[in-house]
Motif scaffolding. Structure first.
Motif, PDB file in Angstrom:
ATOM      1  N   ALA A  37      -0.214  41.161  35.108  1.00  0.00           N
ATOM      2  CA  ALA A  37      -1.168  40.075  34.895  1.00  0.00           C
ATOM      3  C   ALA A  37      -1.377  39.340  36.213  1.00  0.00           C
ATOM      4  CB  ALA A  37      -0.646  39.119  33.832  1.00  0.00           C
ATOM      5  N   ASP A  38      -2.639  38.941  36.496  1.00  0.00           N
ATOM      6  CA  ASP A  38      -2.849  38.284  37.789  1.00  0.00           C
ATOM      7  C   ASP A  38      -3.053  36.781  37.663  1.00  0.00           C
ATOM      8  OD1 ASP A  38      -5.284  38.450  36.648  1.00  0.00           O
ATOM      9  OD2 ASP A  38      -6.189  39.752  38.189  1.00  0.00           O
ATOM     10  N   GLU A  39      -3.068  36.266  36.405  1.00  0.00           N
ATOM     11  CA  GLU A  39      -3.202  34.807  36.327  1.00  0.00           C
ATOM     12  C   GLU A  39      -1.816  34.181  36.246  1.00  0.00           C
ATOM     13  OE1 GLU A  39      -3.545  35.906  31.920  1.00  0.00           O
ATOM     14  OE2 GLU A  39      -3.759  36.846  33.891  1.00  0.00           O
ATOM     15  N   PRO A  40      -1.570  33.146  37.077  1.00  0.00           N
ATOM     16  CA  PRO A  40      -0.260  32.497  37.046  1.00  0.00           C
ATOM     17  C   PRO A  40       0.020  31.946  35.652  1.00  0.00           C
ATOM     18  CG  PRO A  40      -1.582  31.706  38.900  1.00  0.00           C
ATOM     19  CD  PRO A  40      -2.485  32.527  38.039  1.00  0.00           C
TER      20      PRO A  40
ATOM     21  N   SER B 197       1.055  33.573  33.053  1.00  0.00           N
ATOM     22  CA  SER B 197       0.900  34.487  31.923  1.00  0.00           C
ATOM     23  C   SER B 197       2.255  34.787  31.302  1.00  0.00           C
ATOM     24  CB  SER B 197       0.247  35.788  32.375  1.00  0.00           C
ATOM     25  OG  SER B 197       0.359  36.747  31.351  1.00  0.00           O
TER      26      SER B 197
ATOM     27  N   ARG C  14       7.489  31.121  32.752  1.00  0.00           N
ATOM     28  CA  ARG C  14       6.255  31.001  33.558  1.00  0.00           C
ATOM     29  C   ARG C  14       6.587  30.733  35.023  1.00  0.00           C
ATOM     30  NH1 ARG C  14       2.287  30.674  29.543  1.00  0.00           N
ATOM     31  NH2 ARG C  14       3.148  30.039  27.559  1.00  0.00           N
TER      32      ARG C  14
ATOM     33  N   PRO D  68       2.211  35.681  40.728  1.00  0.00           N
ATOM     34  CA  PRO D  68       1.634  37.012  40.507  1.00  0.00           C
ATOM     35  C   PRO D  68       1.512  37.856  41.773  1.00  0.00           C
ATOM     36  CG  PRO D  68       0.395  35.361  39.307  1.00  0.00           C
ATOM     37  CD  PRO D  68       1.374  34.619  40.171  1.00  0.00           C
TER      38      PRO D  68
END
Lengths: 775, 204
Positions: A433-436, A438, A447, A451
């Motif tokens: 996943a590239d969104e922080p 996730s 969390r 990424p």
């Protein structure tokens, strides 16, 4: 008419066409009670007037016991009995392979958690307090905790039977053969726990005949019965074991835990006694997977063909032998992996130490060596510049090949096919996943991941092991089929531990009689031994025994009906629960066909014989093998060392699928335990002291840790000699899934990572490495 | 001879053996209270006040559905609802639960033989040894009450407090998704405009 007859699996007809029942996803018969909370597990049992039992355990890994004062405990109101070693009327020792473990430690305690005394009281809290009031005088001694030291002949023995439990040398082919490419490595596996959910528990009820009935969760009623009777100095028929609901097993219920203690308390007090382990006691009170240290040297030619394997394997058996000798045999026999190894020099040892005793756990010796030989195969591929899957295909065992024990590989061995089918399966789309933030990044709900510092890795591994017991063990299962008043009842002492044999027994009997009006009697020692629910053996062994007993009873039924009708049995058959003749003249119910008589047939079913390993580790020690391949995809947070296992793909050699949903359940559950060993599960032992005997500190995969499992193929190549052609499916998922995850983490991190479980600090605190993961 | 659970009290003093034992009701660490479980009132008298709700359910009230896998709030096998809130009954002192509405796995389904969740668990292969199952059944009912259309990740999160050692969770996820989809489809048939916005009581 009652007869006992012997059947050998070599006499079993080849796999039959699928019936209306076998091959379907029939629902478990115990599913309804289990979802309602009405299924009686061993910890749910109660009897009028029952007392609560509690065991006092040594807090020291090694100590001389110079005194035990039980007077304060005995004087506590509500306490009915306090027992120590002197109260054991029979053999003071028990054990699966060697009777080397005392029922109660009396002069010396050899591991943290060893039983010293037992209490029965009218409330569990009173029992707990009473155990605390027992005053044991210990003189702690320096514990022997290093298995290398235990192996050293100069080290004093920590047990009268010595430190080395077993040594196996395998000398196969040419010891001085050499290859063009050499890779070496040293690997370690930590101590894994089976961590079943239902804690050890049971209810013992004394009988007026001086015997005892024990309701117990176990994997093998008869081997428990024999050990308990020996310790109680009772004839085996006075010790009647009944299988209570088993909350998972995975090997940890092969050994006696509370069986002797609870029966002693019941016989002493003359009252039923119930005992339920706390989770801490469960961690301390059963055997674990052997920790292993393994040094390997692989030599191969330039085409990638293995020329020779040299290996030293050292297993830490802990304080007592348990099933260590058989675990070691597996580690030695399967040390090369499912590959053609023409030359091998393997030395394997299992030793006693003052660490927790180790014994059976799913995969049983094959798991540890798979971690090592599969890491070696990846190293070899890197050294050769070859694709790791291609290297494995090039060396994959084929039927007829010689194993490194000199045994010719007979039966189904679709090794290349499981490799190919697993490798060909599609990979999960995308990357980490590239969104922080996730939830699907390593660290999940924490969390924490950046990424940009998360790397994806893919790992591949293949493994195999034996099915059933090996090395000449007289391995059999007994089943009985009774036809009375038109009702077919099947008796087997095989332990249902969650795997679903109870479903298969119904399916098999239904297949024979064409009716679902079958009663499966509760498992107890009233029928002969079914052997252990372990070694992936019950589908073959007890499935085969039930099939043979039902067929024999059916044949007797037809004989009886034929005699009544003045005809021959050959013109009759059992169809849809009725006895019918081919010409339709005879068509009657089973009850009518028996004419009021009862039919009972008992069968002992054996697999083809096996033989001991000789002094060179050679011999036809095993009867059958199962293979599986795993591919793991992981995301690794390089900074924090956290691992997210994204997916595990598998292809498995299953012989024949008898219940698809149950096969899937075994595969997914086995992979969960493999993933756990790869990245989180380890009993931490510090100078013999267990540091994490709780689910707070010993982590097993939750639904958030568990990856998606993709079953690329269930390879159905019927196994000759196996009833229905089916192989056991429980263990292969656990063998190479750990190695595949470890390989994926290596690929993502570029680190050597020679030890499992891989902990965050192994990644986050490792010195950065360039290029290949060398030795 | 043996039964699952029991209704009598295990720690009543054994008078023939303990003639000097004082009356249990007079002990300072004992108490009496009333528990409302699955709509039924139970009087507890002279119970040791240290007993957990899990212990009292299993050993005094004959309700063994809540299981005892860790007794420290880690495994979820003892999950019950207290005033509609999902809790580990091993972490609740029974004596503090008086006056609250307790629902255990035995109380789900209100007369139905099986709830939709229970049916789905048996049909998808979500049950193996079954020790974690009652706790999961309670948890899944709670999840689908609160969130009728959970995503796979939300399901995983909701059941992540329930440890299962047999299944690897795959069939359990399938069971939950099966119930979710069936309930949504039923709701959509009942009220096409507000599909999935509410769940029918006792649906499934």
């Amino acid at each position: 008419m009652t007869t006992v007859s012997a059947v050998s699996s070599t006499a079993v007809a080849p796999a039959r066409v699928r019936s209306a029942s076998l091959g379907t996803s029939r629902k478990r018969p115990d599913g309804g009670p289990k979802v309602k909370g009405e299924f009686a597990f061993s910890s749910d049992l109660w009897a009028e007037g029952a007392l609560w039992g509690k065991v006092l355990r040594s807090p020291h890994p090694a100590a001389r016991i110079t005194g035990i004062d039980t007077s304060r405990a005995r004087n506590l109101p509500g306490v009915k009995a306090v027992l120590v070693a002197d109260d054991v009327p029979g053999n003071p020792f028990f054990g699966l392979e060697m009777k080397d473990q005392p029922v109660f430690a009396s002069d010396v305690a050899r591991y943290m958690g060893e039983a010293v005394a037992a209490v029965a009281a009218d409330h569990p809290e009173v029992a707990r307090k009473a155990a605390e009031l027992i005053e044991v005088t210990y003189e702690p001694i320096d514990p022997l905790v290093d298995p290398e030291r235990a192996l050293d002949p100069v080290t004093p023995p920590m047990h009268p039977m010595g430190n080395t439990v077993r040594h196996i040398s395998v000398r196969h082919g040419d010891a001085v053969a050499s290859g063009d490419v050499v890779v070496e490595g040293t690997y370690e596996v930590g101590m894994q726990d089976q961590a079943f959910m239902g804690p050890e528990s049971g209810l013992a009820i004394p009988d007026e005949d001086g015997g005892v009935d024990l309701f117990i969760s176990t994997q093998w009623l008869h081997v428990d019965r024999d050990q308990v009777a020996d310790c109680l100095a009772l004839p085996p028929d006075k010790v009647r074991l009944h299988l209570a609901g088993v909350g998972g097993a995975f090997g940890a219920r092969e050994d006696v835990s509370l069986q002797v203690h609870i029966c002693l308390l019941a016989l002493r007090t003359g009252r039923p006694v119930k005992m339920v382990f706390s989770r801490e006691e469960s961690f301390l009170g059963h055997v674990h997977r052997h920790p292993a240290r393994m040094s390997y040297r692989h030599e191969a030619d330039r085409d990638g063909r293995i020329v020779k394997i040299e290996a030293k394997i050292l297993l830490d058996g802990g304080a007592y032998a348990s099933s260590s000798t058989a675990v070691l045999a597996n580690a030695a026999c399967f040390a090369g992996g499912p590959y053609l190894v023409p030359n091998a020099v393997i030395d394997a040892d299992v030793v006693r130490t003052n660490n927790p005793p180790c014994g059976a756990m799913r995969g049983f010796g094959a798991v540890q060596v798979c971690h090592a030989y599969e890491a070696q195969m990846d190293k070899l591929a890197a050294a050769l510049g070859m694709d790791p899957v291609e290297l494995r295909l090039r060396n994959a065992l084929q039927p007829g090949d010689e194993l490194l024990t000199g045994q010719a590989l007979t039966g189904a061995a679709p090794v290349a096919e499981v490799i190919r089918r697993c490798a060909e399966a599609p990979l999960p789309p995308g990357g980490p996943a590239d969104e922080p933030g996730s939830m699907t990044l390593p660290g999940g709900a924490g969390r924490t991941a950046d990424p940009t510092r998360v790397r994806r890795g893919i790992g591949f591994a293949v493994g195999f092991k034996n099915l059933m017991y090996s090395e000449g063990f007289d391995d059999y299962s007994t089943a009985r089929c009774r036809i009375e008043h038109g009702i077919v009842t099947v008796f087997s002492a095989a332990a249902e531990v969650g795997q679903g044999l109870v479903t298969l027994v119904e399916q098999i009997a239904e297949d024979v009689f064409g009716t679902d009006k079958i009663i499966v009697a509760p498992a107890d020692t009233g029928v002969g031994s079914a052997g252990s629910t372990s070694a992936s053996r019950q589908t073959w062994m007890s499935g085969g025994a039930v099939d043979a007993a039902c067929r024999k009873a059916r044949d007797s039924l037809l004989d009886l009906a034929a005699r009544r009708h003045g005809t021959v049995a050959a013109v009759l058959e059992v169809r849809e629960g009725r006895v019918v003749s081919f010409d339709g003249e005879i068509d009657e119910t089973i009850e009518e066909a028996t004419g009021g008589a009862a039919i009972e047939e008992t069968v002992e079913f054996r697999h083809a014989p096996t033989f001991p390993l000789d002094e060179r580790g050679q011999g036809d020690a095993h009867v059958s093998f199962a293979f599986a391949a795993h591919r793991a995809v992981v995301d690794v947070d390089l900074d924090l060392g956290l691992v997210k296992v994204v997916e595990v793909t598998t292809a498995q050699d299953v012989g024949r699928v008898l219940n698809p949903v149950q096969v899937v359940g075994q595969i997914e559950g086995g992979i969960a335990q493999g993933v756990g060993l790869a990245v989180m599960e380890e009993i931490l032992v510090d100078q013999g002291l267990v540091r994490n005997a709780s689910f707070t500190d010993y982590l097993i995969p939750t639904a958030l840790d568990m990856p998606l499992v993709q079953i690329a193929a269930l390879v159905e190549e019927p196994e000759p000699g196996a009833p229905f052609g089916a192989k056991g499916v429980g263990e292969p998922p656990t063998i190479s899934s750990t190695a595949a995850v470890a390989a994926a983490v290596r690929a993502a991190s570029g680190l050597a990572l020679t030890r499992v479980p891989i902990r965050p600090e192994h990644i986050a605190l490792a010195a950065p490495r360039q290029g290949e993961a060398g030795s | 001879m043996t039964t699952a659970g029991r209704a009598d009290q295990p720690d009543q003093p054994d008078q023939p053996d303990q003639p000097d034992q004082p009356d249990q009701a007079d002990q300072p660490d004992q108490c009496s209270y009333t528990l409302s479980v699955n709509g039924q009132e139970h009087e507890l008298r002279g119970a040791w006040m240290g007993e957990s709700l899990l212990y009292v359910l299993r050993n005094r009230l004959g309700l063994p559905g809540a299981k005892n896998a860790c007794e420290q709030g880690e495994c979820g096998s003892c999950s019950v609802l207290v005033d509609g809130e999902l809790v580990c009954s091993c972490l609740v002192l029974a004596a503090t639960a008086g006056g609250r509405e307790i629902v255990t796995v035995e109380g789900l389904g209100a007369g139905e033989r099986f709830t939709d969740v229970q049916v789905a668990f048996t049909e998808t292969g979500a049950v193996q040894c079954g020790f974690c199952t009652p706790g999961l059944i309670v948890t899944v009912h709670d999840l689908l009450e609160r969130n009728p259309r959970p995503s796979e990740l939300e399901i995983r999160e909701a059941i992540s407090g329930n440890l299962c050692r047999c299944t690897g969770y795959g069939r359990i996820l399938e069971a939950v998704e099966t119930v979710r989809d069936a309930r949504l489809a039923a709701a959509s048939r009942a009220a096409p405009v507000a599909a999935g916005a509410t769940r029918q009581e006792g649906a499934g």
